[in-house]
Design a protein around this motif. Structure first.
Motif, PDB file in Angstrom:
ATOM      1  N   LEU A  63      -2.649  -5.145   5.165  1.00  0.00           N
ATOM      2  CA  LEU A  63      -1.701  -5.834   4.608  1.00  0.00           C
ATOM      3  C   LEU A  63      -1.926  -6.230   3.247  1.00  0.00           C
ATOM      4  CD1 LEU A  63       1.003  -7.313   5.164  1.00  0.00           C
ATOM      5  CD2 LEU A  63      -0.321  -9.226   6.004  1.00  0.00           C
ATOM      6  N   ASP A  64      -3.043  -6.633   2.980  1.00  0.00           N
ATOM      7  CA  ASP A  64      -3.337  -7.037   1.684  1.00  0.00           C
ATOM      8  C   ASP A  64      -3.383  -5.608   0.644  1.00  0.00           C
ATOM      9  OD1 ASP A  64      -4.263  -8.830  -0.612  1.00  0.00           O
ATOM     10  OD2 ASP A  64      -6.310  -7.820  -0.245  1.00  0.00           O
ATOM     11  N   ASP A  65      -3.802  -4.589   1.193  1.00  0.00           N
ATOM     12  CA  ASP A  65      -3.811  -3.399   0.147  1.00  0.00           C
ATOM     13  C   ASP A  65      -2.125  -3.094   0.128  1.00  0.00           C
ATOM     14  OD1 ASP A  65      -6.327  -3.294  -0.031  1.00  0.00           O
ATOM     15  OD2 ASP A  65      -6.512  -1.771   1.585  1.00  0.00           O
ATOM     16  N   LEU A  66      -1.498  -3.220   1.314  1.00  0.00           N
ATOM     17  CA  LEU A  66       0.018  -2.710   0.909  1.00  0.00           C
ATOM     18  C   LEU A  66       0.689  -3.677   0.069  1.00  0.00           C
ATOM     19  CD1 LEU A  66       2.092  -1.014   2.133  1.00  0.00           C
ATOM     20  CD2 LEU A  66       2.460  -2.461   3.893  1.00  0.00           C
ATOM     21  N   LEU A  67       0.348  -5.060   0.130  1.00  0.00           N
ATOM     22  CA  LEU A  67       1.193  -5.860  -0.812  1.00  0.00           C
ATOM     23  C   LEU A  67       0.648  -5.740  -2.106  1.00  0.00           C
ATOM     24  CD1 LEU A  67       0.875  -9.521   1.443  1.00  0.00           C
ATOM     25  CD2 LEU A  67       2.933  -7.954   0.695  1.00  0.00           C
ATOM     26  N   ALA A  68      -0.737  -5.458  -2.295  1.00  0.00           N
ATOM     27  CA  ALA A  68      -1.085  -5.216  -3.703  1.00  0.00           C
ATOM     28  C   ALA A  68      -0.240  -4.121  -4.350  1.00  0.00           C
ATOM     29  CB  ALA A  68      -2.756  -4.956  -3.553  1.00  0.00           C
ATOM     30  N   LEU A  69      -0.183  -2.920  -3.589  1.00  0.00           N
ATOM     31  CA  LEU A  69       0.523  -1.669  -4.026  1.00  0.00           C
ATOM     32  C   LEU A  69       1.916  -2.109  -4.287  1.00  0.00           C
ATOM     33  CD1 LEU A  69       0.434   1.115  -5.084  1.00  0.00           C
ATOM     34  CD2 LEU A  69       0.798   1.748  -2.733  1.00  0.00           C
ATOM     35  N   GLY A  70       2.409  -2.661  -3.380  1.00  0.00           N
ATOM     36  CA  GLY A  70       3.934  -2.961  -3.470  1.00  0.00           C
ATOM     37  C   GLY A  70       4.323  -3.934  -4.567  1.00  0.00           C
ATOM     38  N   LEU A  71       3.727  -5.152  -4.494  1.00  0.00           N
ATOM     39  CA  LEU A  71       4.158  -6.297  -5.307  1.00  0.00           C
ATOM     40  C   LEU A  71       2.937  -6.842  -6.208  1.00  0.00           C
ATOM     41  CD1 LEU A  71       5.434  -8.414  -2.151  1.00  0.00           C
ATOM     42  CD2 LEU A  71       6.620  -6.973  -3.927  1.00  0.00           C
ATOM     43  N   GLY A  72       1.890  -6.050  -6.334  1.00  0.00           N
ATOM     44  CA  GLY A  72       1.118  -6.517  -7.122  1.00  0.00           C
ATOM     45  C   GLY A  72       0.238  -7.720  -7.145  1.00  0.00           C
ATOM     46  N   LEU A  73       0.158  -8.518  -8.153  1.00  0.00           N
ATOM     47  CA  LEU A  73      -0.386  -9.772  -8.334  1.00  0.00           C
ATOM     48  C   LEU A  73       0.419 -10.888  -7.338  1.00  0.00           C
ATOM     49  CD1 LEU A  73      -2.972 -11.138  -9.330  1.00  0.00           C
ATOM     50  CD2 LEU A  73      -1.624 -11.449 -11.423  1.00  0.00           C
TER      51      LEU A  73
END
Length: 185
Positions: A63-73
């Motif tokens: 989930l953290d990796d997916l959020l990082a890719l999709g929404l960044g910081l």
């Protein structure tokens, strides 16, 4: 010889909902916003465990990796946003509208804020491209920020893109809160 005719299929009347289904529907009908609100709070708490604490196991890491890719910081504020969304849905406000209108206002306002902040992160944190490493994309506005901020920066440079994205964020806040510029000024 003529082939034998198949018997006609029996037409079935539409089933009337059972009494128990009607009772459950009746009990839950006034709680749609409450149910969505509790769900948003739960999702926010799970996102916090994942993004902030790294304590949600393998699913949390994904989930953290997916959020990082999709929404960044922007992923670090998603837990707060989801909990705030949940509270707003449960609490309601003074604006005289239906639950569906309130949920739509919160959804549209929240989306405008999310898009504008993601675009701002992209243009203010180095404007990584699609061929850059995920760590760089995740340190800016993610793919969403790239999609929004990239074209704006290309057309309007830094100052113009920042002005437009800030205006979109202000509109998002007004939609989310049900307020207007006349009330503020």
């Amino acid at each position: 010889r003529t082939p034998a005719k198949k018997p006609a299929a029996k037409k079935t009347a539409a089933k009337k909902p059972s009494a128990s289904r009607q009772a459950v529907s009746s009990v839950l009908s006034g709680h749609q916003a409450d149910l969505w609100g509790v769900g948003a709070i739960l999702l926010g708490l799970l996102a916090a465990a994942s993004v902030w604490l790294g304590a949600a196991g393998v699913v949390g890491d994904g989930l953290d990796d997916l959020l990082a890719l999709g929404l960044g910081l922007l992923r670090v504020v998603i837990p707060v946003g989801l909990v705030g969304l949940g509270i707003a849905l449960i609490k309601g406000d003074d604006v005289d509208d239906s639950e569906a209108e309130r949920m739509a206002r919160v959804g549209v306002g929240g989306l405008l804020i999310l898009v504008s902040l993601s675009g701002l992160l992209h243009v203010l944190r180095g404007r990584p491209g699609i061929d850059d490493p995920v760590s760089e994309i995740g340190a800016a506005g993610g793919v969403l920020g790239m999609a929004v901020g990239g074209p704006l920066h290309g057309l309007l440079a830094l100052a113009g893109s920042v002005l437009i994205l800030v205006a979109v964020a202000i509109i998002g806040v007004m939609v989310l809160t049900g307020s207007s510029a006349r009330e503020v000024g």
